[in-house]
Scaffold this active site. Structure first.
Site, mmCIF file in Angstrom:
data_model
loop_
_atom_site.group_PDB
_atom_site.id
_atom_site.type_symbol
_atom_site.label_atom_id
_atom_site.label_comp_id
_atom_site.label_asym_id
_atom_site.label_seq_id
_atom_site.Cartn_x
_atom_site.Cartn_y
_atom_site.Cartn_z
ATOM 1 N N HIS A 114 -11.816 18.211 -27.756
ATOM 2 C CA HIS A 114 -10.719 18.429 -28.690
ATOM 3 C C HIS A 114 -10.246 19.875 -28.594
ATOM 4 O O HIS A 114 -11.075 20.775 -28.559
ATOM 5 C CB HIS A 114 -11.185 18.150 -30.121
ATOM 6 N N THR B 114 6.154 9.629 5.217
ATOM 7 C CA THR B 114 7.100 9.682 4.101
ATOM 8 C C THR B 114 6.533 10.554 2.989
ATOM 9 O O THR B 114 7.217 11.414 2.434
ATOM 10 C CB THR B 114 7.312 8.251 3.552
ATOM 11 N N CYS B 115 5.271 10.309 2.667
ATOM 12 C CA CYS B 115 4.650 10.945 1.500
ATOM 13 C C CYS B 115 4.766 12.472 1.553
ATOM 14 O O CYS B 115 5.263 13.096 0.622
ATOM 15 C CB CYS B 115 3.188 10.518 1.437
ATOM 16 N N THR C 189 3.018 2.229 10.095
ATOM 17 C CA THR C 189 4.364 2.763 10.339
ATOM 18 C C THR C 189 5.222 2.874 9.081
ATOM 19 O O THR C 189 6.386 3.271 9.157
ATOM 20 C CB THR C 189 5.080 1.907 11.401
ATOM 21 N N GLY D 256 5.932 5.210 19.238
ATOM 22 C CA GLY D 256 4.945 4.319 19.860
ATOM 23 C C GLY D 256 5.417 2.876 19.803
ATOM 24 O O GLY D 256 5.999 2.448 18.803
ATOM 25 N N GLY E 156 14.600 0.166 -3.592
ATOM 26 C CA GLY E 156 13.368 -0.285 -2.956
ATOM 27 C C GLY E 156 13.320 0.109 -1.494
ATOM 28 O O GLY E 156 14.263 0.721 -0.974
ATOM 29 N N GLY F 66 19.300 1.531 -9.357
ATOM 30 C CA GLY F 66 17.895 1.138 -9.411
ATOM 31 C C GLY F 66 17.110 1.977 -10.402
ATOM 32 O O GLY F 66 17.043 3.202 -10.262
ATOM 33 N N GLU G 141 20.788 -0.665 -13.507
ATOM 34 C CA GLU G 141 19.604 -1.496 -13.241
ATOM 35 C C GLU G 141 19.950 -2.965 -13.495
ATOM 36 O O GLU G 141 20.470 -3.320 -14.544
ATOM 37 C CB GLU G 141 18.438 -1.033 -14.132
#
Ligand SMILES: Cc1cc2nc3c(=O)[nH]c(=O)nc-3n(C[C@H](O)[C@H](O)[C@H](O)COP(=O)(O)OP(=O)(O)OC[C@H]3O[C@@H](n4cnc5c(N)ncnc54)[C@H](O)[C@@H]3O)c2cc1C
Length: 469
Positions: free
Chosen positions: A447, A41-42, A145, A115, A274, A182, A205
């Protein structure tokens, strides 16, 4: 041949486990159901493509909103969406090829196909590369998976106008209006992409705030900033019906606590409520592996399932669904199998939202500390008081440091602001070494940098002595 380790799934959990196992001398195989698409997925439909589009849209937004003030004149500014998507695809392809190279370099055997366990020591692979099906036997296994988006039947997911993040990464024309169901990380990131490109984005939401699992101050700060980009929010609302047609999505919304429903007509409805663990057709029953009531593979503290030589990692088990969490677990299991004694500190896995401003956090939220009855001190510093932020016109957000009231140990750090995704690493490092807020306050920070906001927040947490506010 019997492999020392067979990994099912090549996301950041699986492929990282494979590399570490190979480094430790284990004969390792990895199985991926999508032909030629290592990375899960990533790499393919998650972290990498979303960040590519976030960067592109941020450039456009900056050119549109900020260049004039910087004294940069630009004419004929426009969006070439097919090119934006093509660049994203190229970034993905290069990253996927990089993983293929790493498998080769580490002599990991790669098998393309679905698999499934046929028993506790055997996996069948239904080939997806045109080759023959085959079976492999192994001494150890890792289930990696991953997960799939949750798409309730009532929302009529059609991959056309009613979509998930996967399809939202491939829209070829800037939509006029998009409803996002969401207000979590994925919805807000993809919502940001389209809002910056000019889409009217409305987020629905159920909870009373966006990012409900993060610190409340982060939710507040980010919502304020996103509203300025034009994003509209319906908090404490729920979607009760979604209908997709060929060219539109009709989304019916009502107040969570009762009220008249109303309809939003949009070009797309993006479902981002989700993800669920993905174990479909994995033959877990044949291996005897247990799932919990939410469909997650049950693991112990060593990430072993109830079958001791079968481990599970990443999105398919409990915990945050994050690529770097999956990676840590991949390394953990490979080292455990090799006889080492690794450790993962789940409290110190940072969470990041790549909106602009970015949100980044590690450790406990203020709400968690209150609920646990832990006495704490809090110090905050706003980016608008920082020279570096003024120079780059990134004045939104703040850094908050929470430390133990008695020992001053840093317990949580919460940031909303420019480049906080990168800044959070300093907080992780300090907390890994159990530093105090005083330690952070005494460290010299270059800085002008955004990191000075962290130092100032630490100063604020230790006796209200921030210097620039
Ligand atoms: C839009 C989006 C943005 C995201 N952004 C971030 C981010 O910025 N940072 C972050 O940390 N996380 C992010 N995530 C979450 C991150 O992608 C996941 O947490 C991570 O990919 C989980 O890794 P994994 O290895 O557990 O599983 P996955 O990456 O889901 O990989 C699982 C792999 O297993 C394969 N597979 C499944 N079943 C089988 C089988 N039976 N046989 C063979 N192969 C199989 C799948 O095809 C897949 O390739 C994002 C997710 C999405 C959707």
């Amino acid at each position: 041949m019997t492999y020392d380790l067979i990994i099912i799934g090549s996301g950041p959990g699986g492929y990282v486990a494979a590399i570490r196992a190979a480094q430790l001398g284990l004969k390792t195989a990895i199985i991926e159901r999508y032909n030629d698409r290592l990375g899960g997925t990533c790499l393919n439909v998650g972290c990498i493509p979303s960040k590519a589009l976030l960067d592109s849209s941020e450039h456009y937004h900056a050119a549109h909103e900020k260049f004039a003030e910087h004294g940069i004149k630009i004419s004929n500014l426009g969006i070439d969406m097919p090119q934006m998507i093509k660049r994203k695809d190229e970034v993905v392809d290069q990253t996927v090829k990089g993983v293929q190279f790493l498998m080769k370099k580490n002599k990991v055997d790669v098998f393309y196909g679905h698999g499934s366990f046929t028993g506790p020591n055997e996996v069948h692979i239904a080939a997806s590369d045109g080759g023959e099906d085959q079976s492999l036997t192994g001494k150890n296994f890792i289930i990696a998976t991953g997960s799939k988006p949750i798409t309730p039947a009532m929302m009529n997911y059609d991959k056309n106008r009613v979509i998930t993040s996967t399809e939202a990464l491939n829209i070829k024309k800037v939509p006029k209006r998009m409803v996002i169901v969401g207000g979590g990380v994925i919805g807000l990131e993809l919502g940001s992409v389209y809002a910056r490109l000019g889409t009217e984005v409305e987020v629905v939401e159920f909870q009373d705030r966006i990012l409900p699992t993060m610190d409340k101050d982060c939710s507040k700060e980010l919502m304020r900033a996103l509203k300025k980009t034009g994003v509209k929010f319906h908090l404490k609302h729920k979607v009760v019906d979604v209908k997709g047609t060929k060219t539109k999505a009709k989304v019916t919304v009502e107040k969570r606590d009762g009220g008249e429903p109303f309809v939003i007509d949009a070009d797309y409805c993006l479902i981002a409520i989700g993800r669920r663990p993905y174990t479909d057709n994995l033959g877990l029953d044949k291996a005897g592996v247990n799932l919990d009531e939410r469909g997650r593979v049950v693991v112990d503290d060593h990430l072993a399932t109830n079958i001791p030589h079968i481990y599970a990692i990443g999105d398919v088990i409990r915990g945050a669904m994050l690529a770097h969490k999956a990676e840590e677990e991949g390394v953990f299991v490979a080292e455990t199998i090799a006889g080492e004694k690794p450790h993962v500190d789940y409290n110190l896995i940072p969470g990041v939202v790549y909106t602009w401003p970015e949100v980044a956090a590690v450790g406990k939220t203020e709400e968690e500390l209150k609920a646990a009855g832990i006495a704490y001190k809090s110090g905050k510093f706003p980016f608008k008081a920082l020279g570096r932020a003024r120079a780059s016109m990134d004045l939104e957000g703040m850094v908050k440091v929470l430390s133990d009231a008695e020992t001053d140990e840093i317990l949580g750090v919460h940031m909303v602001g420019p480049r906080t995704a990168d800044m959070i690493a300093e907080a992780v490092a300090l907390m890994e070494f159990r530093a105090s807020a005083e330690d952070a306050a005494r460290m010299s920070h270059a800085h002008p940098t955004y990191t000075e906001a962290f130092k100032e927040a630490a100063l604020a947490a230790t006796g209200n002595r921030a210097l620039h506010v």
